[in-house]
Design a protein around this motif. Structure first.
Motif, PDB file in Angstrom:
ATOM      1  N   TYR A 172     -25.506 -49.532  15.437  1.00 14.49           N
ATOM      2  CA  TYR A 172     -25.796 -48.301  14.728  1.00 14.49           C
ATOM      3  C   TYR A 172     -25.547 -47.135  15.686  1.00 14.49           C
ATOM      4  CZ  TYR A 172     -27.920 -50.364  10.571  1.00 14.49           C
ATOM      5  OH  TYR A 172     -28.132 -51.030   9.388  1.00 14.49           O
ATOM      6  N   VAL A 173     -25.202 -45.980  15.118  1.00 13.69           N
ATOM      7  CA  VAL A 173     -24.901 -44.814  15.943  1.00 13.69           C
ATOM      8  C   VAL A 173     -25.622 -43.595  15.372  1.00 13.69           C
ATOM      9  CG1 VAL A 173     -22.799 -44.284  14.625  1.00 13.69           C
ATOM     10  CG2 VAL A 173     -23.045 -43.416  16.959  1.00 13.69           C
ATOM     11  N   GLN A 174     -26.033 -42.730  16.276  1.00 11.71           N
ATOM     12  CA  GLN A 174     -26.654 -41.469  15.858  1.00 11.71           C
ATOM     13  C   GLN A 174     -25.987 -40.332  16.604  1.00 11.71           C
ATOM     14  OE1 GLN A 174     -30.936 -41.095  16.386  1.00 11.71           O
ATOM     15  NE2 GLN A 174     -31.024 -39.739  14.634  1.00 11.71           N
ATOM     16  N   TYR A 175     -25.172 -39.573  15.897  1.00 14.77           N
ATOM     17  CA  TYR A 175     -24.545 -38.391  16.471  1.00 14.77           C
ATOM     18  C   TYR A 175     -25.560 -37.254  16.488  1.00 14.77           C
ATOM     19  CZ  TYR A 175     -20.355 -41.122  15.529  1.00 14.77           C
ATOM     20  OH  TYR A 175     -19.431 -42.124  15.496  1.00 14.77           O
ATOM     21  N   SER A 176     -25.277 -36.256  17.317  1.00 16.01           N
ATOM     22  CA  SER A 176     -26.201 -35.131  17.472  1.00 16.01           C
ATOM     23  C   SER A 176     -26.500 -34.489  16.123  1.00 16.01           C
ATOM     24  CB  SER A 176     -25.610 -34.100  18.431  1.00 16.01           C
ATOM     25  OG  SER A 176     -26.474 -33.011  18.574  1.00 16.01           O
ATOM     26  N   ARG A 177     -27.795 -34.365  15.830  1.00 19.31           N
ATOM     27  CA  ARG A 177     -28.253 -33.690  14.608  1.00 19.31           C
ATOM     28  C   ARG A 177     -27.849 -34.425  13.330  1.00 19.31           C
ATOM     29  NH1 ARG A 177     -26.435 -29.541  17.818  1.00 19.31           N
ATOM     30  NH2 ARG A 177     -28.045 -28.218  18.712  1.00 19.31           N
ATOM     31  N   LEU A 197     -29.304 -41.693  11.720  1.00 15.16           N
ATOM     32  CA  LEU A 197     -28.851 -43.001  12.200  1.00 15.16           C
ATOM     33  C   LEU A 197     -27.984 -43.657  11.123  1.00 15.16           C
ATOM     34  CD1 LEU A 197     -29.422 -44.770  14.701  1.00 15.16           C
ATOM     35  CD2 LEU A 197     -31.412 -45.654  13.502  1.00 15.16           C
ATOM     36  N   GLN A 198     -26.855 -44.220  11.525  1.00 16.70           N
ATOM     37  CA  GLN A 198     -25.956 -44.826  10.542  1.00 16.70           C
ATOM     38  C   GLN A 198     -25.298 -46.062  11.138  1.00 16.70           C
ATOM     39  OE1 GLN A 198     -22.124 -42.456  10.036  1.00 16.70           O
ATOM     40  NE2 GLN A 198     -23.343 -40.976  11.191  1.00 16.70           N
ATOM     41  N   GLY A 210     -51.131 -41.707  20.339  1.00 18.44           N
ATOM     42  CA  GLY A 210     -49.986 -42.595  20.446  1.00 18.44           C
ATOM     43  C   GLY A 210     -49.195 -42.757  19.167  1.00 18.44           C
ATOM     44  N   ASP A 211     -49.705 -42.225  18.079  1.00 18.07           N
ATOM     45  CA  ASP A 211     -48.963 -42.286  16.820  1.00 18.07           C
ATOM     46  C   ASP A 211     -47.904 -41.202  16.731  1.00 18.07           C
ATOM     47  OD1 ASP A 211     -52.032 -43.090  15.010  1.00 18.07           O
ATOM     48  OD2 ASP A 211     -50.551 -44.423  15.955  1.00 18.07           O
ATOM     49  N   SER A 212     -47.891 -40.302  17.683  1.00 21.67           N
ATOM     50  CA  SER A 212     -46.865 -39.259  17.705  1.00 21.67           C
ATOM     51  C   SER A 212     -45.498 -39.917  17.858  1.00 21.67           C
ATOM     52  CB  SER A 212     -47.104 -38.301  18.876  1.00 21.67           C
ATOM     53  OG  SER A 212     -48.300 -37.587  18.710  1.00 21.67           O
ATOM     54  N   ALA A 213     -44.616 -39.648  16.905  1.00 22.28           N
ATOM     55  CA  ALA A 213     -43.308 -40.300  16.897  1.00 22.28           C
ATOM     56  C   ALA A 213     -42.491 -39.758  15.741  1.00 22.28           C
ATOM     57  CB  ALA A 213     -43.463 -41.824  16.749  1.00 22.28           C
ATOM     58  N   LEU A 214     -41.252 -40.224  15.690  1.00 19.29           N
ATOM     59  CA  LEU A 214     -40.397 -39.966  14.536  1.00 19.29           C
ATOM     60  C   LEU A 214     -40.521 -41.166  13.613  1.00 19.29           C
ATOM     61  CD1 LEU A 214     -38.166 -38.115  13.283  1.00 19.29           C
ATOM     62  CD2 LEU A 214     -36.506 -39.584  14.451  1.00 19.29           C
ATOM     63  N   TYR A 215     -40.845 -40.925  12.371  1.00 20.64           N
ATOM     64  CA  TYR A 215     -40.983 -42.002  11.399  1.00 20.64           C
ATOM     65  C   TYR A 215     -39.759 -41.997  10.491  1.00 20.64           C
ATOM     66  CZ  TYR A 215     -45.591 -42.763  13.179  1.00 20.64           C
ATOM     67  OH  TYR A 215     -46.627 -43.065  14.025  1.00 20.64           O
ATOM     68  N   LEU A 216     -39.070 -43.097  10.529  1.00 25.06           N
ATOM     69  CA  LEU A 216     -37.825 -43.226   9.786  1.00 25.06           C
ATOM     70  C   LEU A 216     -38.013 -44.117   8.575  1.00 25.06           C
ATOM     71  CD1 LEU A 216     -35.424 -43.848  12.796  1.00 25.06           C
ATOM     72  CD2 LEU A 216     -35.565 -41.763  11.436  1.00 25.06           C
ATOM     73  N   CYS A 217     -37.428 -43.679   7.495  1.00 23.43           N
ATOM     74  CA  CYS A 217     -37.368 -44.495   6.284  1.00 23.43           C
ATOM     75  C   CYS A 217     -35.921 -44.951   6.120  1.00 23.43           C
ATOM     76  CB  CYS A 217     -37.813 -43.665   5.088  1.00 23.43           C
ATOM     77  SG  CYS A 217     -37.558 -44.453   3.499  1.00 23.43           S
ATOM     78  N   ALA A 218     -35.746 -46.177   5.731  1.00 24.66           N
ATOM     79  CA  ALA A 218     -34.410 -46.710   5.500  1.00 24.66           C
ATOM     80  C   ALA A 218     -34.405 -47.485   4.194  1.00 24.66           C
ATOM     81  CB  ALA A 218     -33.985 -47.629   6.647  1.00 24.66           C
ATOM     82  N   SER A 219     -33.349 -47.316   3.423  1.00 25.04           N
ATOM     83  CA  SER A 219     -33.248 -48.086   2.189  1.00 25.04           C
ATOM     84  C   SER A 219     -32.062 -49.031   2.263  1.00 25.04           C
ATOM     85  CB  SER A 219     -33.150 -47.157   0.968  1.00 25.04           C
ATOM     86  OG  SER A 219     -31.890 -46.500   0.913  1.00 25.04           O
ATOM     87  N   SER A 220     -32.106 -50.045   1.417  1.00 24.02           N
ATOM     88  CA  SER A 220     -31.047 -51.049   1.417  1.00 24.02           C
ATOM     89  C   SER A 220     -31.034 -51.762   0.082  1.00 24.02           C
ATOM     90  CB  SER A 220     -31.252 -52.060   2.543  1.00 24.02           C
ATOM     91  OG  SER A 220     -32.503 -52.691   2.428  1.00 24.02           O
ATOM     92  N   PHE A 229     -30.485 -44.598   6.528  1.00 28.10           N
ATOM     93  CA  PHE A 229     -31.650 -43.911   7.059  1.00 28.10           C
ATOM     94  C   PHE A 229     -31.783 -42.492   6.553  1.00 28.10           C
ATOM     95  CE2 PHE A 229     -33.544 -46.634  10.251  1.00 28.10           C
ATOM     96  CZ  PHE A 229     -32.556 -47.583  10.463  1.00 28.10           C
ATOM     97  N   GLY A 230     -33.036 -42.063   6.465  1.00 27.35           N
ATOM     98  CA  GLY A 230     -33.327 -40.660   6.280  1.00 27.35           C
ATOM     99  C   GLY A 230     -33.311 -39.960   7.624  1.00 27.35           C
ATOM    100  N   GLU A 231     -33.567 -38.666   7.598  1.00 29.04           N
ATOM    101  CA  GLU A 231     -33.554 -37.893   8.834  1.00 29.04           C
ATOM    102  C   GLU A 231     -34.865 -38.005   9.595  1.00 29.04           C
ATOM    103  OE1 GLU A 231     -30.239 -34.464   7.905  1.00 29.04           O
ATOM    104  OE2 GLU A 231     -32.345 -34.006   7.514  1.00 29.04           O
ATOM    105  N   GLY A 232     -35.857 -38.544   8.948  1.00 28.39           N
ATOM    106  CA  GLY A 232     -37.112 -38.794   9.627  1.00 28.39           C
ATOM    107  C   GLY A 232     -38.141 -37.703   9.447  1.00 28.39           C
TER     108      GLY A 232
END
Lengths: 110, 116
Positions: free
Chosen positions: A36-41, A44-45, B84-94, B107-110
């Motif tokens: 997977y790759v994540q380009y700036s801004r 993730l893809q 410690g829960d500080s983070a980026l939370y990502l959702c992904a669908s499939s 993925f979403g942008e988070g």
């Protein structure tokens, strides 16, 4: 335990030079590997998966079961390849989750 | 197709509070996975929802819970927030797991959560 290791946090190469991002995995069964790759801004893809054996944006990756590796390669790096790259493992008996490496930041210098 | 959308994009909470994050999957997808990504780390699997049920769970405490609605959208709830829960939370669908595109996550942008 299932694990994915990307030994390099940062990889910096000049434009036009070959690139190899390393990925090693730990899994006793038959794995499915992804990059997977994540380009700036950007989000993730998926870049490529081993079962499709295709080349995406000039990148290829071969699954080496003997060395438990799935290194990502490109013969001639381009500036637009600068991004964060993640290797991920679908352990077929892990029931629906991907195991991720910590990622490698690739910087292509002009 | 807007792809996977998440809200809010950023939020700040204090320790002990509760937070709800939302996700709408890509059109045609019925499976939603949630990941936590700490700074400098790869995504860590929290859980996956399919047919409104939690299908599998990663190594996260019960403070993390979720829900999937009939329209396939999903929520992630975190109770009793810790620093410690500080983070980026990502959702992904499939698409449903086990089919041809298994492992291809969109993925979403988070949602970036900061706990003070």
């Amino acid at each position: 335990a299932q694990r994915v290791t990307q030994p390099e946090k940062l990889l910096s190469v000049f434009k036009g030079a070959p690139v190899e991002l390393k990925c090693n995995y730990s899994y006793s069964g038959s794995p499915e590997l992804f990059w997977y790759v994540q380009y700036s801004r950007q989000r993730l893809q998926l870049l490529l998966r081993h079962i499709s054996r295709e080349s995406i944006k000039g990148f290829t990756a071969d699954l080496n079961k003997g060395e438990t590796s799935f290194h990502l390669k490109k013969p001639f790096a381009q500036e637009e390849d600068s991004a964060m790259y993640y290797c991920a493992l679908n352990a077929m008996d892990s029931n629906y989750q991907l195991i991720w490496g910590a990622g490698t930041k690739l910087i292509i210098k002009p | 197709d807007a792809g996977v959308t998440q809200s809010p994009t950023h939020l700040i909470k204090t320790r002990g509070q509760q937070v709800t994050l939302r996700c709408s999957p890509k059109s045609g997808h019925d499976t939603v996975s949630w990941y936590q990504q700490a700074l400098g780390q790869g995504p860590q699997f929290i859980f996956q929802y399919y047919e409104e049920e939690e299908r599998q769970r990663g190594n996260f405490p019960d403070r993390f819970s979720g829900h999937q609605f009939p329209n396939y959208s999903s929520e992630l709830n975190v109770n009793a927030l810790l620093l410690g829960d500080s983070a980026l939370y990502l959702c992904a669908s499939s698409s449903p797991w086990g089919r041809r595109f298994a492992g291809e996550l969109f993925f979403g942008e988070g949602s970036r959560l900061t706990v003070l």
